[in-house]
Design an enzyme around this catalytic site. Sequence first.
Site, PDB file in Angstrom:
ATOM      1  N   PRO A 271       0.718  -1.248   0.233  1.00  0.00           N
ATOM      2  CA  PRO A 271       0.124  -0.130  -0.036  1.00  0.00           C
ATOM      3  C   PRO A 271       0.810   1.242   0.035  1.00  0.00           C
ATOM      4  CG  PRO A 271      -0.713  -1.381   1.604  1.00  0.00           C
ATOM      5  CD  PRO A 271       0.675  -1.962   1.042  1.00  0.00           C
TER       6      PRO A 271
ATOM      7  N   GLU B 244       2.482  -8.392   9.106  1.00  0.00           N
ATOM      8  CA  GLU B 244       2.477  -7.057   9.036  1.00  0.00           C
ATOM      9  C   GLU B 244       3.319  -6.150   8.120  1.00  0.00           C
ATOM     10  OE1 GLU B 244       0.459  -5.538  11.261  1.00  0.00           O
ATOM     11  OE2 GLU B 244      -0.127  -7.239  11.458  1.00  0.00           O
TER      12      GLU B 244
ATOM     13  N   ARG C 231      -3.627  -9.532 -20.436  1.00  0.00           N
ATOM     14  CA  ARG C 231      -4.650  -9.220 -21.612  1.00  0.00           C
ATOM     15  C   ARG C 231      -4.215  -8.012 -22.404  1.00  0.00           C
ATOM     16  NH1 ARG C 231      -7.853  -4.849 -20.665  1.00  0.00           N
ATOM     17  NH2 ARG C 231      -9.735  -5.634 -21.565  1.00  0.00           N
TER      18      ARG C 231
ATOM     19  N   ASP D 199     -10.486   0.026 -24.073  1.00  0.00           N
ATOM     20  CA  ASP D 199      -9.009   0.431 -23.700  1.00  0.00           C
ATOM     21  C   ASP D 199      -8.851   1.551 -24.497  1.00  0.00           C
ATOM     22  OD1 ASP D 199      -9.449  -1.932 -22.468  1.00  0.00           O
ATOM     23  OD2 ASP D 199      -7.744  -2.857 -23.340  1.00  0.00           O
TER      24      ASP D 199
HETATM   25  N1  4GY Z   1      -2.993  -2.083  -1.198  1.00  0.00           N
HETATM   26  N2  4GY Z   1      -1.479  -2.601  -3.002  1.00  0.00           N
HETATM   27  C1  4GY Z   1      -1.501  -3.802  -1.368  1.00  0.00           C
HETATM   28  C2  4GY Z   1      -1.554  -4.462  -0.108  1.00  0.00           C
HETATM   29  C3  4GY Z   1      -0.916  -6.227   1.652  1.00  0.00           C
HETATM   30  C4  4GY Z   1       1.540  -6.705   4.661  1.00  0.00           C
HETATM   31  C5  4GY Z   1       2.827  -6.174   2.642  1.00  0.00           C
HETATM   32  C6  4GY Z   1      -2.051  -2.917  -2.009  1.00  0.00           C
HETATM   33  O1  4GY Z   1      -0.619  -3.570  -3.321  1.00  0.00           O
HETATM   34  N3  4GY Z   1      -0.472  -4.392  -2.347  1.00  0.00           N
HETATM   35  O2  4GY Z   1      -2.542  -3.979   0.729  1.00  0.00           O
HETATM   36  N4  4GY Z   1      -0.734  -5.577   0.554  1.00  0.00           N
HETATM   37  C7  4GY Z   1       0.313  -6.054   2.556  1.00  0.00           C
HETATM   38  C8  4GY Z   1       0.244  -6.867   3.687  1.00  0.00           C
HETATM   39  C9  4GY Z   1       2.582  -6.962   4.042  1.00  0.00           C
HETATM   40  C10 4GY Z   1       1.686  -6.403   1.862  1.00  0.00           C
END
Ligand code: 4GY
Length: 221
Positions: free
Chosen positions: A89, A116, A153, A168
């Site tokens: 994230p 985590e 795709r 697209d």
């Molecule tokens: N949003 N975009 C995402 C995510 C989970 C803890 C690292 C997201 O790409 N990945 O939420 N990933 C986390 C959970 C470890 C990844």
Amino acid sequence: MLHAQILTLFPEFFASPLSCSIPRRAIDAGLVRVDCLNIRDFCTDKHRRADDVPYGGGPGMVMKPEPVVAAIRDARARDADTRVVLLSPAGRPFTQDKARAYAGLSGLTLLCGRYEGIDERVVAHVDEELSLGDYVLSGGEPAALSVLDAVIRLLPGALGDAESAAQDSFADEGLLDWPHYTRPEVFEGQRVPEVLLSGNHAEIDRWRRAQAQERTKKRRG
Ligand code: 4GY
């Protein structure tokens, strides 16, 4: 042929989605090869521990750097030109432009975290951190699968005529797709817009474009 590699503690996560529909056909046609590497296979201690408690305290566990970096090294040894992307994230946003760029690579490695998070020192070994959006998944796997699907795709020959990516070109202009209808003409009292029954294709094209613009303004505006 695109060589995709996925680094994950849950390689079985990818089996079913990649065995369906467009990704399946693209793999069978030799447009893409997908190798899932189990990060646990790179643990060298006798308990094969991939996680440990966080420095500084707090809840949950953190993925240990050694097996993750060993997995990245293995992916790079298999494919010297692969681009290593960590799903998180905290990454930069994934977009259709990124999907197009990845579709032009010879190798793409998607690194999936769990728990985590991954020890921050792993970031020195990746080319890019990428996010699907501002929400938290239970692991990087569903994000990696989404990226891979969006890329596959776009590979030349991946879409049949019926699926061909007409919308697209609208996505290219930053517009959302227009509304779609099929039979019946009336469903739960809702009629199909009259213009779509008219047979006037110039007028239908104008209507669809106007709908796409209106939606984009309302929802993204
Ligand atoms: N949003 N975009 C995402 C995510 C989970 C803890 C690292 C997201 O790409 N990945 O939420 N990933 C986390 C959970 C470890 C990844």
